[in-house]
Write an enzyme that holds these catalytic residues in place. Structure first.
Site, PDB file in Angstrom:
ATOM      1  N   VAL A   1       0.783  -1.028  -0.067  1.00 49.73           N
ATOM      2  CA  VAL A   1       0.117  -0.004   0.033  1.00 49.73           C
ATOM      3  C   VAL A   1       0.740   1.361  -0.112  1.00 49.73           C
ATOM      4  CG1 VAL A   1      -1.799   1.226   1.452  1.00 49.73           C
ATOM      5  CG2 VAL A   1      -2.114  -0.893   0.929  1.00 49.73           C
TER       6      VAL A   1
ATOM      7  N   TYR B   1      -6.278   0.510  -9.167  1.00 41.47           N
ATOM      8  CA  TYR B   1      -5.459   0.604  -7.901  1.00 41.47           C
ATOM      9  C   TYR B   1      -5.410  -0.960  -7.181  1.00 41.47           C
ATOM     10  CZ  TYR B   1      -4.690   1.722  -2.945  1.00 41.47           C
ATOM     11  OH  TYR B   1      -4.085   1.655  -1.566  1.00 41.47           O
TER      12      TYR B   1
ATOM     13  N   VAL C   1       2.444   1.865  -3.357  1.00 42.04           N
ATOM     14  CA  VAL C   1       1.361   2.275  -4.405  1.00 42.04           C
ATOM     15  C   VAL C   1       0.869   3.901  -4.160  1.00 42.04           C
ATOM     16  CG1 VAL C   1      -0.703   2.225  -5.645  1.00 42.04           C
ATOM     17  CG2 VAL C   1       0.883   0.174  -5.283  1.00 42.04           C
ATOM     18  N   GLU C   2       0.860   4.121  -2.833  1.00 35.30           N
ATOM     19  CA  GLU C   2       0.199   5.332  -2.589  1.00 35.30           C
ATOM     20  C   GLU C   2       1.330   6.570  -2.470  1.00 35.30           C
ATOM     21  OE1 GLU C   2      -2.679   6.301  -1.563  1.00 35.30           O
ATOM     22  OE2 GLU C   2      -3.952   4.508  -1.199  1.00 35.30           O
ATOM     23  N   SER C   3       2.334   6.231  -1.901  1.00 35.79           N
ATOM     24  CA  SER C   3       3.506   7.140  -1.851  1.00 35.79           C
ATOM     25  C   SER C   3       4.987   7.159  -2.441  1.00 35.79           C
ATOM     26  CB  SER C   3       3.525   7.741  -0.524  1.00 35.79           C
ATOM     27  OG  SER C   3       4.292   6.828   0.483  1.00 35.79           O
TER      28      SER C   3
END
Length: 218
Positions: free
Chosen positions: A113, A204, A116-118
């Site tokens: 996570v 996502y 992919v997020e940051s």
């Protein structure tokens, strides 16, 4: 053409290094997608526009007189490039392990996570206002008592607690939990406990799952 259908979505990108397909195909690429129910689909060919390349293989082993082809999968190919800072990933790896253990979730999922997020950038901010390693929205941060959204430990813990609650809410269906993390649990519920038909969310979920199984296989 050899499609596979797997449930739950968490089993889509299995960590096994060997997949078996019926013989008769000239290509060994693996395509897949996660549908609105969180059900995973794999095929050695893109059956329609929903399928995208998940793994690419150059080596195929066949056995004379056998109906099986064994595909040796060398690595993963995310649908979109995620810019990851290797130094930050190394820096935050011990924290990921600690936070994951404290919240009872798989550290590979937390890594995926964050990737992919940051991309492990603790100062990342989206145009929608999501912030930090886990890209917490301000309301989610308040919900999980995150007083400083820019503090990596607080941000990661808030995101991990949210993931834990989403997994419990959706009976450990990772696909639906990730969809809820991206689009909100109400969006998943309002669509009949299915992945909402939002292009961003449909992209996502498999991206995170690809990274999840990459980290889990290490």
């Amino acid at each position: 053409m050899h499609p596979f259908r797997l449930r739950p979505a968490g089993t889509l990108w299995c960590a096994a290094a060997i997949l078996m397909f019926a013989a008769g195909t000239a290509r060994a690429d693996i395509y897949g997608f996660v549908d609105e129910r969180g059900v995973s689909h794999l095929s050695n060919v893109p059956l329609d526009h929903r399928y995208y390349l998940y793994k690419k293989e150059n080596k195929v082993t066949t056995f004379p007189g056998s109906s099986l082809v064994i595909i040796n999968v060398p690595g993963t190919f995310p649908r979109r490039t995620t810019n990851v800072n290797p130094a930050h990933r190394k820096q935050f790896a011990p924290m990921v392990s600690t936070v994951a253990k404290e919240n009872g979730i798989d550290p590979a999922l937390l890594h995926a996570v964050i990737t992919v997020e940051s991309g492990y950038n603790p100062k990342a901010r989206s145009t929608k206002g999501a912030a930090g390693l886990m890209q917490l929205m301000p309301e989610t941060a308040r919900r999980y008592q995150v007083t400083d959204i820019w503090d990596p430990r607080q941000n990661m813990n808030g995101g991990a607690r949210y993931l834990r609650d989403l997994l419990a809410m959706f009976n450990n269906n990772m696909g639906l939990a990730l969809a809820a993390y991206n689009a909100g649990e109400n969006a998943v519920i309002q669509h009949g406990n299915r992945i909402p038909p939002y292009p961003e969310t449909r992209s996502y979920v498999p991206r995170v799952m690809q990274h999840y199984h990459l980290y889990a296989g290490r």
